[in-house]
Each structure stands twice: as structure tokens, then as C-alpha cells.
Design an enzyme around this catalytic site. Structure first.
Site, PDB file in Angstrom:
ATOM      1  N   GLY A  78       0.819  -1.203   0.000  1.00 51.07           N
ATOM      2  CA  GLY A  78       0.000   0.000   0.000  1.00 51.07           C
ATOM      3  C   GLY A  78       0.854   1.253   0.000  1.00 51.07           C
ATOM      4  O   GLY A  78       2.035   1.217   0.361  1.00 51.07           O
TER       5      GLY A  78
ATOM      6  N   GLN B  21       2.403  10.113   1.860  1.00 47.86           N
ATOM      7  CA  GLN B  21       3.758   9.539   1.824  1.00 47.86           C
ATOM      8  C   GLN B  21       4.584  10.074   0.666  1.00 47.86           C
ATOM      9  O   GLN B  21       5.809   9.949   0.669  1.00 47.86           O
ATOM     10  CB  GLN B  21       3.703   8.006   1.749  1.00 47.86           C
ATOM     11  CG  GLN B  21       3.135   7.379   3.022  1.00 47.86           C
ATOM     12  CD  GLN B  21       3.134   5.867   2.917  1.00 47.86           C
ATOM     13  OE1 GLN B  21       2.199   5.273   2.421  1.00 47.86           O
ATOM     14  NE2 GLN B  21       4.203   5.237   3.370  1.00 47.86           N
TER      15      GLN B  21
ATOM     16  N   CYS C 158       6.167   0.033   7.152  1.00 52.19           N
ATOM     17  CA  CYS C 158       5.721   1.160   6.343  1.00 52.19           C
ATOM     18  C   CYS C 158       6.918   1.738   5.598  1.00 52.19           C
ATOM     19  O   CYS C 158       8.005   1.852   6.183  1.00 52.19           O
ATOM     20  CB  CYS C 158       5.118   2.215   7.273  1.00 52.19           C
ATOM     21  SG  CYS C 158       4.473   3.659   6.423  1.00 52.19           S
ATOM     22  N   LEU C 159       6.728   2.094   4.340  1.00 53.79           N
ATOM     23  CA  LEU C 159       7.831   2.682   3.565  1.00 53.79           C
ATOM     24  C   LEU C 159       8.334   3.974   4.197  1.00 53.79           C
ATOM     25  O   LEU C 159       9.481   4.359   3.994  1.00 53.79           O
ATOM     26  CB  LEU C 159       7.361   2.972   2.128  1.00 53.79           C
ATOM     27  CG  LEU C 159       7.141   1.767   1.213  1.00 53.79           C
ATOM     28  CD1 LEU C 159       6.533   2.216  -0.112  1.00 53.79           C
ATOM     29  CD2 LEU C 159       8.443   1.016   0.965  1.00 53.79           C
TER      30      LEU C 159
ATOM     31  N   HIS D 224      -4.371   0.557   8.040  1.00 55.38           N
ATOM     32  CA  HIS D 224      -3.050   1.213   8.062  1.00 55.38           C
ATOM     33  C   HIS D 224      -3.038   2.413   7.107  1.00 55.38           C
ATOM     34  O   HIS D 224      -2.591   3.509   7.467  1.00 55.38           O
ATOM     35  CB  HIS D 224      -1.982   0.178   7.670  1.00 55.38           C
ATOM     36  CG  HIS D 224      -0.596   0.730   7.493  1.00 55.38           C
ATOM     37  ND1 HIS D 224       0.446   0.398   8.324  1.00 55.38           N
ATOM     38  CD2 HIS D 224      -0.073   1.588   6.561  1.00 55.38           C
ATOM     39  CE1 HIS D 224       1.548   1.036   7.918  1.00 55.38           C
ATOM     40  NE2 HIS D 224       1.268   1.751   6.841  1.00 55.38           N
ATOM     41  N   GLU D 225      -3.569   2.221   5.897  1.00 54.40           N
ATOM     42  CA  GLU D 225      -3.550   3.295   4.892  1.00 54.40           C
ATOM     43  C   GLU D 225      -4.499   4.435   5.274  1.00 54.40           C
ATOM     44  O   GLU D 225      -4.176   5.607   5.071  1.00 54.40           O
ATOM     45  CB  GLU D 225      -3.883   2.752   3.497  1.00 54.40           C
ATOM     46  CG  GLU D 225      -2.904   1.704   2.953  1.00 54.40           C
ATOM     47  CD  GLU D 225      -1.437   2.139   2.972  1.00 54.40           C
ATOM     48  OE1 GLU D 225      -1.145   3.333   2.804  1.00 54.40           O
ATOM     49  OE2 GLU D 225      -0.571   1.268   3.177  1.00 54.40           O
TER      50      GLU D 225
ATOM     51  N   HIS E 102      -2.940   6.761   7.620  1.00 54.89           N
ATOM     52  CA  HIS E 102      -2.064   7.745   6.966  1.00 54.89           C
ATOM     53  C   HIS E 102      -2.851   9.025   6.619  1.00 54.89           C
ATOM     54  O   HIS E 102      -2.325  10.127   6.734  1.00 54.89           O
ATOM     55  CB  HIS E 102      -1.478   7.176   5.667  1.00 54.89           C
ATOM     56  CG  HIS E 102      -0.207   6.394   5.847  1.00 54.89           C
ATOM     57  ND1 HIS E 102       0.928   6.918   6.419  1.00 54.89           N
ATOM     58  CD2 HIS E 102       0.121   5.120   5.517  1.00 54.89           C
ATOM     59  CE1 HIS E 102       1.894   6.008   6.430  1.00 54.89           C
ATOM     60  NE2 HIS E 102       1.424   4.893   5.896  1.00 54.89           N
TER      61      HIS E 102
HETATM   62 NI    NI Z   1       2.416   3.041   5.680  1.00 54.15          NI
END
Ligand code: NI
Length: 175
Positions: A47, A52, A98-99, A140-141, A144
Site C-alpha cells: 500500500g 507519503q 511502512c515505507l 493502516h492506509e 495515513h
Molecule cells: Ni504506511
């Protein structure tokens, strides 16, 4: 359009709430294209949310092949716009990464089953019924878009430890 640099936490774009999408236009399609290009560039991301890549808009992408989650996945890299959970039930504790927090991971408690309402790229309202991996990823997304990351679900001690590592990472990578 091209891959964008991933924002690394702590970062002000990652920690503020994002704005709803009101225009389903070329600019939105370009943003989704950037998210897809960035996911492709980063390898096997499940994702990626717009904050991000530095854009505070309520859009994220998820890519979970159905075979990776007992048949409950996405149609390739799928865009989810203005998401709202209309059902959350059950509980699971699982590990998230997470990236925006490279090299780290932590346990987070999530609902095991969710129903989420969202808009597609054409502005049509849709619904997705998700369990397990896909359900966790959608939560999770969506976090964000509310300026939250998995680190905000950790103890103060763990969060501070990860924060120090990320500040070091940012210094080393000049970000
Ligand atoms: Ni993330």
C-alpha cells in the site's frame, strides 16, 4: 509523471490530516499515476498513501493479490478515495511496516473484518468487504490520511526509539 521520494517519519506532511478529494479530474489521475509509479519503483509495497509522497489528499493505493489473502484481495493496484469504515469487527494483532519508517516494524491491534465505503477514480461510491491482511492494510492506509502511522500505536519508549533511528536515517540519506 515519475516515482516520487517517500517522506520519512517524522515529517509534517505525514502527521497532519489530509483533505477530501472533491474533483475527479486529470489532477487526481496524475496523483494516482505518481502513486503507482512510486509503488513500482519501491518494489513490493502492499500500500501507499498520498501523504507519503508529500500530498495531503485522501487517496491511497492497495495492491494485495487475492491469492495472498485466501481470495480476498484487490484488483491490482487499486485506488481508494475518501474512505470511510462502515463496519469494524473482531480483533487481530499483527506486525506492520511502512515505507515511511524504513527497516522497522511493530505490532498493532486492528479490526479483523471491515467494510469500507470509498470513491473510485470516476467518483462512483463503492464498498469493499475485507478480512485479515487486506483489512489490516486498509486500516493502516486510512490512518495515513488521518496523520497517523503504526508508530503512534506503540508504547512511548518504542516510538521514541524508532524516532531516533529515523532521524539518524534521514541524516545519513540527506532527507
Ligand atoms: Ni504506511
Amino acid at each position: 509523471m515519475s516515482p516520487k521520494e517517500i517522506r520519512i517519519w517524522p515529517d509534517s506532511t505525514l502527521t497532519k490530516p489530509s483533505e477530501p478529494i472533491t474533483h475527479f479530474d486529470a489532477a487526481l489521475r496524475a496523483l494516482v499515476r505518481d502513486l503507482i509509479d512510486t509503488m513500482n519503483h519501491e518494489g513490493n509495497a502492499a500500500g501507499l498513501a498520498a501523504p507519503q509522497i508529500g500530498v495531503n489528499k485522501r487517496v491511497f493505493m492497495v495492491d494485495i493479490p487475492p491469492e495472498d489473502n485466501n481470495g480476498n484481495g484487490t484488483n491490482g493496484k487499486q485506488a481508494f478515495i475518501n474512505p470511510v469504515f462502515i463496519k469494524k469487527e473482531g480483533k487481530m494483532e499483527w506486525q506492520e511496516a511502512c515505507l515511511s519508517v524504513p527497516g522497522e516494524a511493530g505490532y498493532v491491534t486492528r479490526a479483523r473484518h471491515v467494510v469500507m465505503r470509498y470513491m473510485d477514480l470516476d467518483g462512483n461510491q463503492q464498498e469493499i468487504d475485507a478480512v485479515d491482511y487486506l483489512a489490516g492494510c486498509l486500516q493502516h492506509e486510512t490512518d495515513h490520511l488521518d496523520g497517523k502511522l503504526w508508530v503512534d500505536h506503540q508504547s512511548r519508549l518504542k516510538r521514541e526509539l524508532v524516532r531516533k533511528k529515523m532521524l539518524k536515517f534521514k541524516t545519513e540519506h540527506k532527507r
